[in-house]
Design a protein around this motif. Structure first.
Motif, PDB file in Angstrom:
ATOM      1  N   VAL A 174       0.821  -1.216   0.009  1.00  0.00           N
ATOM      2  CA  VAL A 174      -0.340  -0.095   0.015  1.00  0.00           C
ATOM      3  C   VAL A 174       1.292   0.667  -0.087  1.00  0.00           C
ATOM      4  CG1 VAL A 174      -1.291   1.502   0.642  1.00  0.00           C
ATOM      5  CG2 VAL A 174      -2.261  -0.940   1.315  1.00  0.00           C
ATOM      6  N   GLY A 175       1.749   1.093   0.895  1.00  0.00           N
ATOM      7  CA  GLY A 175       2.924   2.743   0.480  1.00  0.00           C
ATOM      8  C   GLY A 175       3.733   2.674  -0.279  1.00  0.00           C
ATOM      9  N   SER A 176       4.009   1.869  -1.188  1.00  0.00           N
ATOM     10  CA  SER A 176       4.625   1.906  -2.311  1.00  0.00           C
ATOM     11  C   SER A 176       3.610   2.371  -3.535  1.00  0.00           C
ATOM     12  CB  SER A 176       5.783   1.105  -2.832  1.00  0.00           C
ATOM     13  OG  SER A 176       4.552  -0.441  -3.027  1.00  0.00           O
ATOM     14  N   PRO A 222       0.133   4.542 -12.058  1.00  0.00           N
ATOM     15  CA  PRO A 222       1.540   3.924 -10.981  1.00  0.00           C
ATOM     16  C   PRO A 222       2.776   4.022 -12.663  1.00  0.00           C
ATOM     17  CG  PRO A 222       0.246   3.040  -9.500  1.00  0.00           C
ATOM     18  CD  PRO A 222      -0.044   2.671 -10.713  1.00  0.00           C
ATOM     19  N   GLY A 223       3.429   5.135 -12.585  1.00  0.00           N
ATOM     20  CA  GLY A 223       4.450   5.601 -13.315  1.00  0.00           C
ATOM     21  C   GLY A 223       5.309   3.959 -12.726  1.00  0.00           C
ATOM     22  N   GLY A 224       6.040   3.297 -14.308  1.00  0.00           N
ATOM     23  CA  GLY A 224       6.723   2.200 -13.336  1.00  0.00           C
ATOM     24  C   GLY A 224       5.933   1.611 -12.466  1.00  0.00           C
ATOM     25  N   MET A 225       5.545   0.545 -13.829  1.00  0.00           N
ATOM     26  CA  MET A 225       4.786  -0.553 -12.607  1.00  0.00           C
ATOM     27  C   MET A 225       5.874  -1.685 -12.213  1.00  0.00           C
ATOM     28  SD  MET A 225       1.303  -0.550 -12.698  1.00  0.00           S
ATOM     29  CE  MET A 225       0.871  -1.898 -12.857  1.00  0.00           C
ATOM     30  N   SER A 226       6.934  -1.605 -13.184  1.00  0.00           N
ATOM     31  CA  SER A 226       7.734  -2.550 -12.968  1.00  0.00           C
ATOM     32  C   SER A 226       8.678  -2.777 -11.671  1.00  0.00           C
ATOM     33  CB  SER A 226       8.360  -3.192 -13.936  1.00  0.00           C
ATOM     34  OG  SER A 226       9.048  -2.142 -13.944  1.00  0.00           O
ATOM     35  N   GLN A 227       8.559  -1.267 -11.470  1.00  0.00           N
ATOM     36  CA  GLN A 227       9.825  -0.735  -9.943  1.00  0.00           C
ATOM     37  C   GLN A 227       8.764  -1.185  -8.898  1.00  0.00           C
ATOM     38  OE1 GLN A 227      12.989   0.236  -9.614  1.00  0.00           O
ATOM     39  NE2 GLN A 227      13.139   0.466 -12.537  1.00  0.00           N
ATOM     40  N   LEU A 228       7.676  -1.583  -9.055  1.00  0.00           N
ATOM     41  CA  LEU A 228       6.613  -1.806  -8.119  1.00  0.00           C
ATOM     42  C   LEU A 228       6.730  -3.274  -6.930  1.00  0.00           C
ATOM     43  CD1 LEU A 228       3.290   0.225  -8.484  1.00  0.00           C
ATOM     44  CD2 LEU A 228       4.964   0.920  -6.681  1.00  0.00           C
TER      45      LEU A 228
END
Length: 329
Positions: free
Chosen positions: A161-163, A292-298
């Motif tokens: 949730v936080g990220s 969110p931008g950069g889904m792979s980062q999540l």
């Protein structure tokens, strides 16, 4: 017809989770039958998979509070065979067999259509965590919090949730101060959009004081306990704090000073029993303006059912950063 599922059962006074073969008839005949394509791993799933009776009362049981897939049997509801749908919350993965299986059978009222433009996999990168994050952001916006008022705080920023909250707020133009106890996550949080990363120890240093310096236009607290009280004590006059977690503690030990001297708002956020119409609205935002931008980062990892036990142990130890997606056979 048989299908694969993870099943948690009581064994010799403890709990054990194994991959088993089940018969489709065991799911009953009521509701909508969905062939699951992807699920995700949440803290609540880890609790269910280790026998926490506060989450799941009856065993044997299949965890998994998130699922996305395709309707196989529609019943009398609004869906048709072949429709792509998302199921999160309600009783899924708690006392109703959940998403760690090739099939689920649930009431039509628990399902929302998969929004156009959002892949099934990305839907589970978001999952309940993304839905909860969106609801938290929406609650702040509804009380008038805007980027011109100053930075927004996010506690528990390395969790699901936080990220996602950090990423959505940054996309909407907010300066975001992220609180984390993981020193190795600083660069990652900044890649998600955090303008500042505060260590958990520094943030909680003055947690015992009744009031703290006004710093934040608003806050999203994913932790509870001292993190929540510290956020409430340091939000600016008229600001709001969205509360959605209790991994730190369910206790709220503080005075009423922030509420009656600064007009601070404490906003409770629930994504489990929320009316399905609101869930559908939030999913549409997540698929469109708020994606969110950069889904792979999540994403922390993509795993299979065979890997779930290993990752349950990791998430219970606080060793997971971001989201874990579960690929079904």
């Amino acid at each position: 017809m048989t299908f694969q599922a993870l099943q948690t059962r009581e064994v010799d006074g403890g709990f054990q989770t194994d991959l088993v073969e089940r018969d489709l008839s065991e799911l009953g005949s009521e509701g909508v039958l969905v062939r699951v394509q992807w699920s995700s791993l949440n803290f609540k799933d880890a609790l269910s998979a280790t026998g926490n009776k506060g989450v799941t009362r009856n065993f044997p049981h299949t965890p998994g509070i998130d699922a996305v897939g395709v309707v196989e049997e529609a019943g009398d509801g609004p869906f048709s065979k072949g429709d792509a749908v998302i199921c999160t919350g309600y009783d899924l993965g708690m006392n109703t067999d959940g998403g760690y299986a090739e099939y689920i059978r649930v009431p039509a009222e628990w399902l929302v259509p998969l929004p156009e433009g959002l892949s099934p996999r990305d839907a589970m990168v978001l999952g309940t965590a993304g839905l909860t994050a969106a609801l938290c952001v929406e609650s702040l916006l509804d009380t008038g919090v805007n980027p011109e008022q100053g930075p927004v705080l996010v506690t528990g920023a390395t969790g699901g949730v936080g990220s996602i909250s950090v990423a959505i707020l940054a996309k909407l133009g907010f300066q975001v101060a992220a609180v984390s106890g993981k020193q190795d996550a600083v660069d990652w949080l900044k890649q998600l959009g955090a303008s500042e990363v505060i260590s958990r120890d520094a943030f909680l240093e003055n947690a015992g004081k009744p009031m703290l310096k006004e710093q934040w236009a608003g806050a999203i607290d994913c932790v509870g306990g001292d993190a929540l009280t510290t956020a409430l004590k340091s939000v600016k006059y008229g600001g709001s704090v969205a509360c959605c977690g209790l991994a730190g503690s369910p206790e709220l030990n503080m005075t009423v000073f922030p509420f009656i001297l600064r007009g601070v708002n404490l906003l409770g956020v629930d994504s489990v029993e929320l009316p399905v119409e609101i869930k559908q609205q939030m999913w549409q935002l997540l698929a469109d303006e708020w994606i969110p931008g950069g889904m792979s980062q999540l994403e922390a990892a993509e795993i299979t059912l065979e890997d779930v036990n290993e990752w349950v142990a990791k998430i219970l130890k606080g060793g997971v950063r971001g989201r874990v997606v579960v690929r079904l056979p």
